[in-house]
Structure formats: structure tokens, C-alpha cells
Design a protein around this motif. Structure first.
Motif, mmCIF file in Angstrom:
data_model
loop_
_atom_site.group_PDB
_atom_site.id
_atom_site.type_symbol
_atom_site.label_atom_id
_atom_site.label_comp_id
_atom_site.label_asym_id
_atom_site.label_seq_id
_atom_site.Cartn_x
_atom_site.Cartn_y
_atom_site.Cartn_z
ATOM 1 N N GLY A 38 1.005 -92.071 68.323
ATOM 2 C CA GLY A 38 1.402 -92.315 69.713
ATOM 3 C C GLY A 38 2.231 -91.176 70.271
ATOM 4 O O GLY A 38 2.042 -90.753 71.425
ATOM 5 N N VAL A 39 3.122 -90.645 69.468
ATOM 6 C CA VAL A 39 3.960 -89.523 69.909
ATOM 7 C C VAL A 39 3.102 -88.282 70.102
ATOM 8 O O VAL A 39 3.252 -87.547 71.084
ATOM 9 N N ARG A 40 2.181 -88.024 69.174
ATOM 10 C CA ARG A 40 1.318 -86.846 69.300
ATOM 11 C C ARG A 40 0.392 -86.955 70.512
ATOM 12 O O ARG A 40 0.154 -85.956 71.206
ATOM 13 N N ASP A 41 -0.110 -88.152 70.789
ATOM 14 C CA ASP A 41 -0.950 -88.346 71.978
ATOM 15 C C ASP A 41 -0.155 -88.074 73.250
ATOM 16 O O ASP A 41 -0.654 -87.451 74.192
ATOM 17 N N TYR A 42 1.091 -88.547 73.286
ATOM 18 C CA TYR A 42 1.953 -88.296 74.441
ATOM 19 C C TYR A 42 2.190 -86.790 74.604
ATOM 20 O O TYR A 42 2.095 -86.254 75.708
ATOM 21 N N ALA A 43 2.468 -86.097 73.506
ATOM 22 C CA ALA A 43 2.705 -84.654 73.567
ATOM 23 C C ALA A 43 1.462 -83.920 74.063
ATOM 24 O O ALA A 43 1.569 -82.969 74.842
ATOM 25 N N ALA A 44 0.289 -84.358 73.648
ATOM 26 C CA ALA A 44 -0.952 -83.729 74.115
ATOM 27 C C ALA A 44 -1.143 -83.952 75.617
ATOM 28 O O ALA A 44 -1.567 -83.027 76.334
ATOM 29 N N ARG A 45 -0.807 -85.153 76.113
ATOM 30 C CA ARG A 45 -0.896 -85.418 77.557
ATOM 31 C C ARG A 45 0.048 -84.518 78.339
ATOM 32 O O ARG A 45 -0.302 -83.987 79.401
ATOM 33 N N VAL A 46 1.269 -84.333 77.812
ATOM 34 C CA VAL A 46 2.248 -83.476 78.490
ATOM 35 C C VAL A 46 1.746 -82.036 78.514
ATOM 36 O O VAL A 46 1.842 -81.346 79.535
ATOM 37 N N ALA A 47 1.189 -81.557 77.399
ATOM 38 C CA ALA A 47 0.686 -80.183 77.341
ATOM 39 C C ALA A 47 -0.459 -79.989 78.330
ATOM 40 O O ALA A 47 -0.517 -78.972 79.034
ATOM 41 N N GLN A 48 -1.376 -80.961 78.406
ATOM 42 C CA GLN A 48 -2.484 -80.859 79.358
ATOM 43 C C GLN A 48 -1.980 -80.848 80.791
ATOM 44 O O GLN A 48 -2.484 -80.112 81.635
ATOM 45 N N ALA B 288 0.742 -70.405 77.413
ATOM 46 C CA ALA B 288 0.508 -71.500 76.463
ATOM 47 C C ALA B 288 1.616 -72.545 76.597
ATOM 48 O O ALA B 288 2.770 -72.213 76.856
ATOM 49 N N ALA B 289 1.246 -73.791 76.404
ATOM 50 C CA ALA B 289 2.214 -74.890 76.468
ATOM 51 C C ALA B 289 2.583 -75.311 75.052
ATOM 52 O O ALA B 289 1.717 -75.505 74.202
ATOM 53 N N ARG B 290 3.867 -75.451 74.803
ATOM 54 C CA ARG B 290 4.370 -75.907 73.499
ATOM 55 C C ARG B 290 5.280 -77.100 73.761
ATOM 56 O O ARG B 290 6.323 -76.966 74.403
ATOM 57 N N VAL B 291 4.872 -78.265 73.245
ATOM 58 C CA VAL B 291 5.627 -79.501 73.458
ATOM 59 C C VAL B 291 6.293 -79.881 72.142
ATOM 60 O O VAL B 291 5.636 -79.971 71.102
ATOM 61 N N GLU C 220 0.950 -77.409 70.386
ATOM 62 C CA GLU C 220 0.767 -76.195 71.183
ATOM 63 C C GLU C 220 -0.652 -76.150 71.705
ATOM 64 O O GLU C 220 -1.613 -76.352 70.960
ATOM 65 N N ARG C 221 -0.794 -75.890 73.004
ATOM 66 C CA ARG C 221 -2.108 -75.812 73.636
ATOM 67 C C ARG C 221 -2.176 -74.508 74.433
ATOM 68 O O ARG C 221 -1.231 -74.113 75.081
ATOM 69 N N ARG C 222 -3.341 -73.898 74.382
ATOM 70 C CA ARG C 222 -3.614 -72.686 75.172
ATOM 71 C C ARG C 222 -4.638 -73.031 76.241
ATOM 72 O O ARG C 222 -5.474 -73.912 76.039
ATOM 73 N N PRO C 223 -4.581 -72.327 77.364
ATOM 74 C CA PRO C 223 -5.550 -72.624 78.429
ATOM 75 C C PRO C 223 -6.974 -72.270 78.035
ATOM 76 O O PRO C 223 -7.261 -71.564 77.164
#
Length: 115
Positions: free
Chosen positions: A46-56, A96-99, A112-115
């Protein structure tokens, strides 16, 4: 009562009961460990899914690779943090976004997500 020096005879039924008890305790122990591991994995998801939503959401604004900043996750995705999260911040560096989400027990999840 037994006299001094008398030994009790262990019957096959007693031995079988002892082995059954030992195996039962062993199975219950491993089952409990499995339940704890599954619970922690489910909570972490659940925490990782939230972090992925924030990065997106942070990358949806198409940030410039020349700009970097750090914000609380609540400014990027309005609403409360997941129940297990204690802190959350999103950093944009080089496009890049790092949450980083801090959870109970001093653990952190970094996405961490890159465009």
C-alpha cells in the motif's frame, strides 16, 4: 510411588505423542512467521502504491531537467498519507521523481521514476 533408582519406561504411544507435539509446535511457529511476513508485505505494498502515484503525479507536470526541488507528498497528491506512513517527500532532480516514504520502525520505501 517409585523407589529410588527406578526408571520410567517410555512406551511407543508416549514417544509418538511427543513427536506429534513437537511437529505441531514447529508447524504453528512457521505458520505464524508466514503470517507476519505476509502482513508486512501487504502493508508495504500500500505504501509503495501510494509512492508510485505521487511519483506519477509529480512527473505529470513535465518538470524541466534543469530544476530540482523537494516537497511534501501532500502538496503533489492532496489527501492523507496511508495509515502505515509517517512521513513522505518527493524530490525532483534532473527530471526524475524520487519519493521517500517513512514508515513505522524506522524503515523507508524509496521509489524513483524517470519520465
Amino acid at each position: 510411588m517409585r523407589g529410588d533408582g527406578e526408571l520410567r519406561e517410555v512406551t511407543p504411544e508416549m514417544r509418538a505423542r511427543g513427536v506429534r507435539t513437537f511437529v505441531t509446535v514447529l508447524v504453528v511457529f512457521f505458520a505464524l512467521v508466514g503470517v507476519v511476513v505476509a502482513t508486512l508485505a501487504w502493508q508495504g505494498r500500500g505504501v509503495r502504491d501510494y509512492a508510485a502515484r505521487v511519483a506519477q503525479a509529480a512527473l505529470a507536470a513535465k518538470p524541466s531537467p534543469n530544476v530540482g526541488f523537494t516537497r511534501p507528498c501532500g502538496e503533489v497528491v492532496p489527501g492523507p498519507l496511508p495509515a502505515q506512513a509517517q512521513s513522505c517527500e518527493v524530490s525532483l532532480v534532473g527530471g526524475a521523481a524520487r519519493v521517500t516514504v517513512g514508515v513505522q520502525g524506522g524503515r523507508s520505501y524509496v521509489i524513483e521514476r524517470r519520465p
